[in-house]
Design an enzyme around this catalytic site. Sequence first.
Site, short mmCIF file in Angstrom:
data_model
loop_
_atom_site.label_atom_id
_atom_site.label_comp_id
_atom_site.label_asym_id
_atom_site.label_seq_id
_atom_site.Cartn_x
_atom_site.Cartn_y
_atom_site.Cartn_z
CE LYS A 229 -7.63 -1.20 3.52
NZ LYS A 229 -7.32 -0.56 2.25
CG HIS B 188 -7.77 -5.29 0.57
ND1 HIS B 188 -7.65 -4.43 -0.51
CD2 HIS B 188 -8.02 -6.52 0.02
CE1 HIS B 188 -7.80 -5.11 -1.63
NE2 HIS B 188 -8.02 -6.39 -1.35
CG ASP C 223 -10.10 1.11 -3.86
OD1 ASP C 223 -9.02 1.62 -3.50
OD2 ASP C 223 -10.21 -0.09 -4.19
CG HIS D 230 -1.93 2.02 -10.83
ND1 HIS D 230 -0.92 1.63 -9.97
CD2 HIS D 230 -3.07 1.55 -10.29
CE1 HIS D 230 -1.44 0.93 -8.97
NE2 HIS D 230 -2.74 0.88 -9.12
C1 NCD Z 1 -5.35 -0.17 -4.83
C2 NCD Z 1 -4.07 0.58 -5.18
O1 NCD Z 1 -3.73 0.68 -6.37
O2 NCD Z 1 -3.41 1.09 -4.27
N1 NCD Z 1 -5.73 -1.00 -5.95
C3 NCD Z 1 -6.95 -1.49 -6.22
O3 NCD Z 1 -7.08 -2.25 -7.18
N2 NCD Z 1 -8.00 -1.17 -5.51
C4 NCD Z 1 -5.17 -0.93 -3.57
C5 NCD Z 1 -6.45 -1.46 -2.97
O4 NCD Z 1 -7.25 -0.71 -2.42
O5 NCD Z 1 -6.68 -2.68 -3.07
ZN ZN Z 2 -7.90 0.98 -1.94
#
Ligand code: NCD
Ligand code: ZN
Length: 331
Positions: A94, A131, A237, A241
């Site tokens: 990646k 990405h 994705d 958090h």
């Molecule tokens: C992802 C993450 O929090 O790891 N965040 C996101 O906004 N998608 C990272 C990513 O895939 O860009």
């Molecule tokens: Zn991601």
Amino acid sequence: MTFELQSPLDMHIHLREGAMLKTVAPLSAGTFAGGVVMPNLVPPVDSLARLQAYREEVLAGVGDAVFEPYMTLFFRNYTREELEAARDHVIGIKLYPAGVTTNSEAGVAVLEEAEPTMAIMEELSIPLLVHGESGGFVMDREHEFLSVYEHIATRFPQLTIIMEHITTASALALLDRFEKLHATVTLHHLLVTLDDVAGGLLDPHLFCKPIPKRPEDRSALLAAALAAHPRLMFGSDSAPHPVDQKECCGCAAGVFTAPIAVQVLVELFEAHDRLDRLQDFISGNAQRIYGLHPPEKTVLLEKADFTVPARYGDVVPIKAGQTLSWSLSGS
Ligand code: NCD
Ligand code: ZN
């Protein structure tokens, strides 16, 4: 009414580590037969030893559930020996441009310098997952990056390239131009536009990278997903958090969708009378593109209301508190 899916696959997930992994990995394993596990830990997963240790942690986290973690390495310049050793243990590598998203500081700063590694990946048939965002204006970052995809696809015509989490009609159009170019699309980019994130009161739980785009982009992505476009795969994705890092100033980017992605996709495909295309979108295309043979797993859903919990651990999911019209059978 019931609906069955065979071995759904999530071709882009963030499972994190430690306590967060223990919360989220079983949720993905609850509805998916496997998933492509992202390597953006701190520090990143950029050696075979670390990848193997991380895979063990993931497997311990999912417990008895049937779930195949398809592991990825974080792109850096690898030697041929490293790539030959890693080849049978990874689904791909990646690439993050440095600093574009969560935990991507160790990413690639100068793309030309990544080419020697890409050349070996092409030779060894290791897919490149990307990405794809530039450092430009936030709404233009994906579009601006398309020339980089064109360059890589032209320079390395046998390299399998996956444009991760595409958000624009123009990225979709690029699929037609290069045979070895593929893409994943998330659930949230099929559902929302920038308006939902920031058009009214700011919704931190929809804030993510790449930022959701315009209505016409969402429409194009949705049409392609509903048709199970042969180069397009589902990749949530799902990026958890903790709530205190979302509901604060300096909100972290990422939408948490893993526990309800399958149910919402069934709802969405049913609403458009395209349930017959969901199996390919959520599994068949990925199996063909990557040559996978995922574990057998039947996921049975029933048309019954399900209210999305406010929290899973300390993570707020998309659609928290809302009622879905499909639920997992037995839940
Ligand atoms: C992802 C993450 O929090 O790891 N965040 C996101 O906004 N998608 C990272 C990513 O895939 O860009
Ligand atoms: Zn991601």
